[in-house]
Design a protein around this motif. Structure first.
Motif, PDB file in Angstrom:
ATOM      1  N   ILE A  76       4.065   6.741   3.010  1.00  0.00           N
ATOM      2  CA  ILE A  76       3.344   5.980   4.033  1.00  0.00           C
ATOM      3  C   ILE A  76       2.825   4.683   3.422  1.00  0.00           C
ATOM      4  N   HIS A  77       2.962   3.587   4.185  1.00  0.00           N
ATOM      5  CA  HIS A  77       2.569   2.275   3.658  1.00  0.00           C
ATOM      6  C   HIS A  77       1.634   1.506   4.590  1.00  0.00           C
ATOM      7  N   HIS A  78       1.147   2.144   5.655  1.00  0.00           N
ATOM      8  CA  HIS A  78       0.236   1.467   6.569  1.00  0.00           C
ATOM      9  C   HIS A  78      -0.851   2.441   7.015  1.00  0.00           C
ATOM     10  N   PRO A  79      -2.090   2.003   7.100  1.00  0.00           N
ATOM     11  CA  PRO A  79      -3.200   2.906   7.444  1.00  0.00           C
ATOM     12  C   PRO A  79      -3.034   3.589   8.792  1.00  0.00           C
ATOM     13  N   ALA A  80      -2.596   2.852   9.818  1.00  0.00           N
ATOM     14  CA  ALA A  80      -2.441   3.459  11.146  1.00  0.00           C
ATOM     15  C   ALA A  80      -1.402   4.563  11.121  1.00  0.00           C
ATOM     16  N   THR A  81      -0.368   4.407  10.326  1.00  0.00           N
ATOM     17  CA  THR A  81       0.677   5.428  10.230  1.00  0.00           C
ATOM     18  C   THR A  81       0.139   6.691   9.565  1.00  0.00           C
ATOM     19  N   ALA A  82      -0.745   6.522   8.586  1.00  0.00           N
ATOM     20  CA  ALA A  82      -1.368   7.690   7.949  1.00  0.00           C
ATOM     21  C   ALA A  82      -2.182   8.482   8.962  1.00  0.00           C
ATOM     22  N   ALA A  83      -2.975   7.782   9.782  1.00  0.00           N
ATOM     23  CA  ALA A  83      -3.756   8.466  10.815  1.00  0.00           C
ATOM     24  C   ALA A  83      -2.842   9.141  11.824  1.00  0.00           C
ATOM     25  N   ALA A  84      -1.729   8.487  12.167  1.00  0.00           N
ATOM     26  CA  ALA A  84      -0.777   9.073  13.115  1.00  0.00           C
ATOM     27  C   ALA A  84      -0.155  10.350  12.560  1.00  0.00           C
ATOM     28  N   LEU A  85       0.104  10.382  11.251  1.00  0.00           N
ATOM     29  CA  LEU A  85       0.667  11.589  10.646  1.00  0.00           C
ATOM     30  C   LEU A  85      -0.307  12.755  10.762  1.00  0.00           C
ATOM     31  N   THR A 139       2.154  15.832   1.338  1.00  0.00           N
ATOM     32  CA  THR A 139       3.255  14.923   1.649  1.00  0.00           C
ATOM     33  C   THR A 139       3.676  14.149   0.398  1.00  0.00           C
ATOM     34  N   HIS A 140       4.873  13.594   0.458  1.00  0.00           N
ATOM     35  CA  HIS A 140       5.290  12.605  -0.535  1.00  0.00           C
ATOM     36  C   HIS A 140       4.626  11.269  -0.195  1.00  0.00           C
ATOM     37  N   PRO A 141       4.531  10.349  -1.146  1.00  0.00           N
ATOM     38  CA  PRO A 141       3.898   9.037  -0.871  1.00  0.00           C
ATOM     39  C   PRO A 141       4.828   8.115  -0.091  1.00  0.00           C
ATOM     40  N   VAL A 160      -4.516   6.955  -2.427  1.00  0.00           N
ATOM     41  CA  VAL A 160      -4.270   5.551  -2.118  1.00  0.00           C
ATOM     42  C   VAL A 160      -3.973   4.789  -3.407  1.00  0.00           C
ATOM     43  N   SER A 161      -2.942   3.952  -3.373  1.00  0.00           N
ATOM     44  CA  SER A 161      -2.661   3.044  -4.489  1.00  0.00           C
ATOM     45  C   SER A 161      -2.067   1.754  -3.934  1.00  0.00           C
ATOM     46  N   VAL A 162      -2.182   0.684  -4.712  1.00  0.00           N
ATOM     47  CA  VAL A 162      -1.608  -0.605  -4.317  1.00  0.00           C
ATOM     48  C   VAL A 162      -0.832  -1.179  -5.494  1.00  0.00           C
ATOM     49  N   ARG A 163       0.130  -2.032  -5.169  1.00  0.00           N
ATOM     50  CA  ARG A 163       0.849  -2.793  -6.196  1.00  0.00           C
ATOM     51  C   ARG A 163       1.323  -4.100  -5.574  1.00  0.00           C
ATOM     52  N   ARG A 164       1.573  -5.073  -6.449  1.00  0.00           N
ATOM     53  CA  ARG A 164       2.046  -6.363  -5.969  1.00  0.00           C
ATOM     54  C   ARG A 164       3.503  -6.254  -5.513  1.00  0.00           C
ATOM     55  N   LEU A 205       0.847  -1.193   0.000  1.00  0.00           N
ATOM     56  CA  LEU A 205       0.000   0.000   0.000  1.00  0.00           C
ATOM     57  C   LEU A 205       0.881   1.240   0.000  1.00  0.00           C
ATOM     58  N   THR A 206       0.485   2.249  -0.755  1.00  0.00           N
ATOM     59  CA  THR A 206       1.202   3.525  -0.760  1.00  0.00           C
ATOM     60  C   THR A 206       0.187   4.646  -0.576  1.00  0.00           C
ATOM     61  N   VAL A 207       0.504   5.556   0.351  1.00  0.00           N
ATOM     62  CA  VAL A 207      -0.425   6.633   0.693  1.00  0.00           C
ATOM     63  C   VAL A 207       0.312   7.969   0.697  1.00  0.00           C
ATOM     64  N   GLY A 208      -0.286   8.948   0.052  1.00  0.00           N
ATOM     65  CA  GLY A 208       0.126  10.347   0.177  1.00  0.00           C
ATOM     66  C   GLY A 208      -1.040  11.134   0.739  1.00  0.00           C
ATOM     67  N   ILE A 209      -0.765  12.179   1.480  1.00  0.00           N
ATOM     68  CA  ILE A 209      -1.826  12.901   2.189  1.00  0.00           C
ATOM     69  C   ILE A 209      -1.754  14.393   1.881  1.00  0.00           C
ATOM     70  N   GLU A 210      -2.932  14.991   1.721  1.00  0.00           N
ATOM     71  CA  GLU A 210      -3.055  16.443   1.611  1.00  0.00           C
ATOM     72  C   GLU A 210      -3.921  16.928   2.777  1.00  0.00           C
ATOM     73  N   ILE A 211      -3.371  17.801   3.581  1.00  0.00           N
ATOM     74  CA  ILE A 211      -4.066  18.291   4.777  1.00  0.00           C
ATOM     75  C   ILE A 211      -4.378  19.767   4.592  1.00  0.00           C
ATOM     76  N   HIS A 212      -5.656  20.120   4.763  1.00  0.00           N
ATOM     77  CA  HIS A 212      -6.086  21.504   4.688  1.00  0.00           C
ATOM     78  C   HIS A 212      -6.388  21.990   6.100  1.00  0.00           C
ATOM     79  N   ALA A 213      -5.742  23.060   6.524  1.00  0.00           N
ATOM     80  CA  ALA A 213      -5.924  23.592   7.868  1.00  0.00           C
ATOM     81  C   ALA A 213      -6.294  25.067   7.784  1.00  0.00           C
ATOM     82  N   GLN A 214      -7.314  25.461   8.544  1.00  0.00           N
ATOM     83  CA  GLN A 214      -7.725  26.867   8.577  1.00  0.00           C
ATOM     84  C   GLN A 214      -6.788  27.649   9.491  1.00  0.00           C
ATOM     85  N   LEU A 215      -6.202  28.701   8.965  1.00  0.00           N
ATOM     86  CA  LEU A 215      -5.231  29.477   9.723  1.00  0.00           C
ATOM     87  C   LEU A 215      -5.910  30.314  10.805  1.00  0.00           C
TER      88      LEU A 215
END
Length: 625
Positions: free
Chosen positions: A262-271, A258-260, A300-304, A102-112
């Motif tokens: 992250i490879h685990h769902p719990a780590t994405a939530a932790a970020l 972020t760059h992609p 989210v993307s996956v590969r073998r 699994l590969t995950v990249g995240i975009e976070i929008h925060a109100q200043l």
């Protein structure tokens, strides 16, 4: 065409606009205050009111629904799932699918956290009456022009520095074109080509809640941080009707990409959780995910895994995730969906998908737009920003202690567990930890510099602030139970710093029992401390108060009552091979049951009973024998 002048931002130009800073704790670096001065006027414009949006003239059937807390939404969804017989998968055992990556990249929008919008002087609004803070530019009124509000850059820079980004000397604004009713101008102003910050990095540790497969920690690279304007807020009503609240139009956001890595769902939530903690710590964000001040999109993307040289799989984007749990659950669901599609011989399409609280599957929203669809172009009405080093250096030097250093201090100097330390730092958007430091300062003054048990008292304070305070508002059926509100400078009206420090100091000195201390906390919380007492200490030290611990004489009288009629038990203390500790505790238990329980410290009761046995009862029994 006339040349647009460059906007240069320097510490000296903004000297009068920097937020006031106060010393919250003399023994550590200064921390920024967490709310700006209330908002500025909207260029003298009349607030935009809509008769159709007035609650007084709208039928009750289509009134704006009251805000439902996220926790209640999740509970309701869980009840529905239980009623339908659905069983939830456990995320703890669902971080890895054998044979797939699994590969995950995240975009976070925060109100200043600013007093004004990004390109107009209208005041920022949070849950105010709809359409009451709107300037002409927010509505794309012909002839109105964007005017960059310089003070909005301050919290954005703090955020970039907290994320270890490199602030760019020159940045510019671009137009991202798309049509929607929440975007009056038909485009969003953002920073696509030249963002103000790049190349950051966050180090996630095991204590942050990452997946066990990531070991002790992993770095996550930040590609860029850009400023952009928010859209209007759409409120769905009955019969396919939608109301638009333009208060949110133009609110200043930062988008963290972020760059992609992250490879685990719990780590994405932790970020996402750690980013929220960082932004709150440096006063960059108005609130967290739970109240809508921060939202996350995940790619989210996956590969073998059988071919390490294979390119990353086709990614899909899940929009507007509003909780840390939603981040993890949505990634798991989308990963499993993509794997099922590929196993069946299908093709994963590049698309935008949605997620609802309590769901088990993502849903298609639309095809994924590309760069060409948005027709990015430099905004011709806005000058480039030139950020000088003196401003960056000033903010860097005055930013104060970041959460990782604060957690390390709590673990190292106060003996807290990493989990408790992280919770204390994260609670109430960072305001609970400021309350803790204020209580520590108050306890230090009461204990004095020569106290040898200061550390145990400070640990007691951490435990109470983290756990006991949370129990006060836990009873939903009690009319007096309300949420504890902590201010940005670490104060609480319901349980003041001085009141809690007094209770903890008395408990630490063993002048009151733990049970009495908890009851005193409840009395303070409900605001029913007798008015004739100037403080908790004054009330406790007054004679005949119900929460005063028994005197030595009263303990001895209670011990006499407890042993009365227990001749068989007493005989076991005369000649014994092994001290009958269990029988001793039986007699102590009788003391607690026979006396006023709230005034008895079990440890002191044990000491008194042991002395009574050794000095009075056992010698008398041996003499009779």
């Amino acid at each position: 065409m006339p040349r647009i002048p460059v906007v240069t931002l320097s510490r000296y130009l903004l000297r009068g606009e920097l937020p006031h800073r106060e010393c919250l704790r003399l023994s550590r670096p200064l921390r920024p205050t967490r709310r700006p001065v209330p908002g500025a006027p909207s260029l003298g414009l009349r607030p935009l009111h809509s008769e159709s949006a007035s609650s007084a003239s709208v039928p009750a059937s289509i009134q704006t629904p009251a805000h439902v807390p996220l926790r209640k939404q999740m509970k309701d969804e869980a009840k529905k799932a239980k009623a339908l017989g659905k069983k939830k998968k456990k995320n703890a055992s669902n971080q890895v699918i054998e044979g797939w990556e699994l590969t995950v990249g995240i975009e976070i929008h925060a109100q200043l956290n600013t007093a004004r919008k990004l390109f107009s002087a209208a005041a920022t609004s949070f849950n105010d009456d709809p359409n009451t803070h709107v300037a002409y530019f927010d509505l794309a009124t012909p002839g109105s022009m964007p005017i960059f509000q310089r003070e909005t850059l301050i919290p954005a820079l703090r955020a970039a520095l907290a994320l270890n980004c490199e602030v760019q000397p020159r940045s510019s604004f671009d137009r991202k074109h798309y049509f929607h009713w929440d975007q009056p101008s038909g485009y969003q102003i953002t920073q696509y080509y030249e963002p103000f910050a790049r190349d950051g990095r966050i180090w996630l540790q095991s204590r942050d809640g990452i997946a066990a497969e990531d070991g002790d920690g992993i770095p996550v690279r930040i590609k860029q941080v850009q400023m952009e304007q928010d859209t209007a807020k759409t409120m769905a009503q009955a019969e396919s009707t939608h109301w638009i609240d333009f208060n949110r139009t133009g609110l200043p956001l930062i988008e963290i990409i972020t760059h992609p890595d992250i490879h685990h769902p719990a780590t994405a939530a932790a970020l996402v959780r750690k980013v929220q903690i960082l932004l709150n710590a440096v006063d960059a964000c108005v609130s967290g995910m739970e109240t809508g001040g921060l939202r996350a999109d995940v790619n989210v993307s996956v590969r073998r895994t059988d071919d390490p040289n294979a390119p990353l799989g086709t990614r899909t984007e899940i929009k507007n995730l509003s909780s840390f749990k939603a981040v993890e659950d949505a990634i798991i669901a989308e990963r499993d969906r993509q794997i099922a599609v590929l196993d069946a011989g299908g093709v994963v399409e590049s698309e935008t998908r949605g997620w609802s609280i309590g769901s088990t599957e993502t849903r298609r929203l639309r095809g994924k737009e590309g760069e060409v669809d948005y027709r990015y172009m430099p905004d011709p009405d806005l000058a480039p920003l030139v950020i000088q080093n003196d401003l960056v250096n000033h903010l860097q030097e005055s930013m104060g202690q970041l959460p990782d250093a604060e957690v390390d201090e709590l673990v190292r100097d106060f003996g807290l567990t990493p989990k408790d330390a992280l919770s204390l730092v994260a609670l109430d958007d960072g305001r609970r930890i400021e309350y803790f430091w204020n209580v520590i300062d108050a306890l230090s003054a009461r204990l004095g510099p020569d106290c040898t048990t200061r550390l145990s008292c400070f640990q007691l304070a951490a435990n109470w602030i983290l756990h006991e305070l949370g129990r006060l508002a836990a009873n939903p059926h009690d009319d007096a139970s309300r949420d504890l509100i902590f201010t940005s400078d670490g104060q609480c009206d319901r349980v003041s710093v001085d009141a809690l420090a007094d209770i903890l100091h008395l408990l630490h000195q063993r002048k009151i029992t733990a049970k009495v201390a908890k009851e005193l906390l409840w009395v303070v919380y409900r605001g029913i401390v007798p008015s004739q007492y100037d403080s908790i200490v004054d009330a406790v030290e007054t004679e005949n108060m119900w929460f005063r611990e028994l005197s030595e004489e009263e303990y001895n009288e209670l011990a006499d009552s407890a042993v009365d009629g227990q001749d068989g038990i007493l005989q076991q203390f005369v000649n014994y091979k092994q001290y009958p500790q269990g029988k001793l505790m039986f007699l102590v238990g009788r003391m607690v049951r026979l006396g006023p329980e709230e005034r008895i410290d079990p440890k002191n009761a044990e000491i008194v009973m042991r002395q009574a046995l050794e000095e009075r009862y056992i010698p008398a029994l041996r003499q009779d024998a």
